[in-house]
Design a protein around this motif. Structure first.
Motif, mmCIF file in Angstrom:
data_model
loop_
_atom_site.group_PDB
_atom_site.id
_atom_site.type_symbol
_atom_site.label_atom_id
_atom_site.label_comp_id
_atom_site.label_asym_id
_atom_site.label_seq_id
_atom_site.Cartn_x
_atom_site.Cartn_y
_atom_site.Cartn_z
ATOM 1 N N ARG A 80 0.479 -1.001 -0.022
ATOM 2 C CA ARG A 80 -0.048 -0.170 0.012
ATOM 3 C C ARG A 80 0.992 1.578 0.138
ATOM 4 N NH1 ARG A 80 -5.469 -1.529 0.771
ATOM 5 N NH2 ARG A 80 -5.520 -3.272 1.989
ATOM 6 N N LYS A 107 2.433 1.747 -3.405
ATOM 7 C CA LYS A 107 1.215 2.405 -3.527
ATOM 8 C C LYS A 107 1.208 3.977 -3.872
ATOM 9 C CE LYS A 107 -2.511 1.497 -7.431
ATOM 10 N NZ LYS A 107 -3.008 2.590 -6.964
ATOM 11 N N LYS A 108 0.720 4.073 -2.774
ATOM 12 C CA LYS A 108 0.004 5.885 -2.797
ATOM 13 C C LYS A 108 2.465 6.685 -2.959
ATOM 14 C CE LYS A 108 -1.679 5.708 1.362
ATOM 15 N NZ LYS A 108 -2.011 5.968 2.528
ATOM 16 N N ILE A 146 -6.367 -6.050 -3.745
ATOM 17 C CA ILE A 146 -5.946 -4.724 -3.662
ATOM 18 C C ILE A 146 -6.942 -4.097 -5.190
ATOM 19 C CG2 ILE A 146 -4.123 -2.297 -3.796
ATOM 20 C CD1 ILE A 146 -2.505 -3.813 -1.899
#
Length: 373
Positions: free
Chosen positions: A48, A51-52, A244
């Motif tokens: 995550r 991804k950010k 996700i």
């Protein structure tokens, strides 16, 4: 590491026998799965976080370009940007960093299984002898092609181990490459940089090649750990990435549903047409009818003061005006009741103006729908 391995060896030793090589191999494999299961949550956070970081990569590039000559200011602004997005750069490296002590610890434990040792951490002398004598396809699982003088062992080459070690090295290298390739495929091209390209080359090619080279110095048990670790990583990536992706798809559907809910409901007043947009013919006709009704009401009010009208209820007033016009000698024939009295009314008006064919102000011919032209 020795305690987890000891527990799993007890479990599988109860099924296959404590001296069976399968018990030791499954113990190493499930030791790997246990450690990776503990690191599962940090791995999800890592994905995550990455991804950010890919999402706000364009902003990072802008900062790098803006403060290209001021490294300190660039670092300060980068930290602010990461705090705004809730990203910790170290969080993306944590699972990988935690695997390093696991690998070193397991390597130390497996190499300390030597004949004649009274113990090896949680293992007693009998269990040490059991591991030393456990063979897979006639090869001891604690042997390596070259022990490289580790823990007092000779650095001689043991080519009899190669028929088992080399296939494991090749499979482990391929698994390492596939794992890295699957991870690289998830990267956003917009966030690519020189550092990212360098890391991709390391994980795609250098690390697998390193397994082929340095695998000759790994015991069979450690090669099994490496293979199990990469197999777990590949399966874990597919599972986490798929979850996700489903979350993002669900979020898109929810956003679309919110936008649809904000749209005008049936029966609500529609918005004004945009410039260049053709109006609806039915709506246009309805608006004309409403305007005609309003004009007819206004015309009826004016006719009460002296102008002609088509309404039957106003015919008495029209007749009175028409007779006034006849008394002055200029009125024409008029129709009674609900007939049109506009002509007679106009005759009276002309008579009042001295016979000139001129319409008085405020009066005019009526068009269809009651409007004055």
């Amino acid at each position: 590491m020795s305690f987890i391995l000891w527990c799993w060896h007890k479990v599988f030793g109860f099924v296959f026998g404590p001296d069976n090589a399968i018990s030791w191999i499954l113990g190493i494999v499930f030791l790997t799965f246990t450690v990776r299961g503990i690191l599962f949550k940090p791995f999800v956070k890592q994905v995550r976080s990455m991804k950010k970081m890919q999402d706000f990569a364009p902003e990072v590039k802008k900062l790098q370009k803006k403060y290209a000559n001021d490294r300190q200011k660039q670092a300060t602004e980068m930290r602010k940007l990461q705090q705004e997005h809730g990203v910790n750069p170290l969080g993306s490296c944590l699972p990988m960093l935690l695997q390093i002590p696991v690998f070193i610890g397991l390597n130390w434990v497996l190499r300390n299984f030597q004949e004649g040792r009274p113990s090896n951490y949680f293992f007693d002398a009998a269990e040490v002898d059991s591991y030393v004598n456990a063979k897979l396809f006639g090869i001891n699982i604690g042997d390596a092609i070259n022990h490289f003088g580790f823990a007092g062992q000779s650095s001689e080459w043991h080519w009899e181990v190669a028929p088992l070690a080399i296939p494991l090295m090749i499979i482990a290298a391929i698994a390492t490459h596939l794992t890295a390739r699957h991870s690289v495929a998830r990267q956003n091209p917009a966030s690519a940089s020189q550092q990212t390209a360098m890391m991709n080359n390391l994980t795609l090619y250098i690390f697998p090649f390193g397994v082929l080279i340095f695998g000759a110095f790994f015991p069979i048990g450690l090669l099994i750990y490496w293979l199990a670790n990469n197999g777990w990583t590949l399966g874990q990536q597919r599972f986490v990435y798929g979850r996700i992706d489903r979350e993002e798809e669900q979020k898109k559907l929810e956003d679309k549903e919110k936008r649809d809910n904000l749209a005008p409901k049936p029966g609500q007043k529609p918005k004004k047409p945009q410039p260049g947009q053709k109006p609806d013919p039915q709506k246009k006709q309805a608006s004309k009818g409403a305007a005609g009704s309003a004009d007819s009401t206004d015309t009826g009010t004016d006719n009460e003061a002296g102008s002609g009208t088509e309404s039957g209820s106003e015919s008495g007033k029209v007749s009175a005006q028409s007779s006034t016009g006849s008394a002055n000698g200029s009125g024409g024939s008029q129709k009674s009741g609900g007939t049109k009295g506009g002509s007679s009314a106009k005759g009276g008006a002309w008579a009042k103006n001295g016979g000139n064919k001129q319409r008085p102000s405020g009066q005019g011919k009526k068009s269809k729908g009651g409007k004055r032209r």
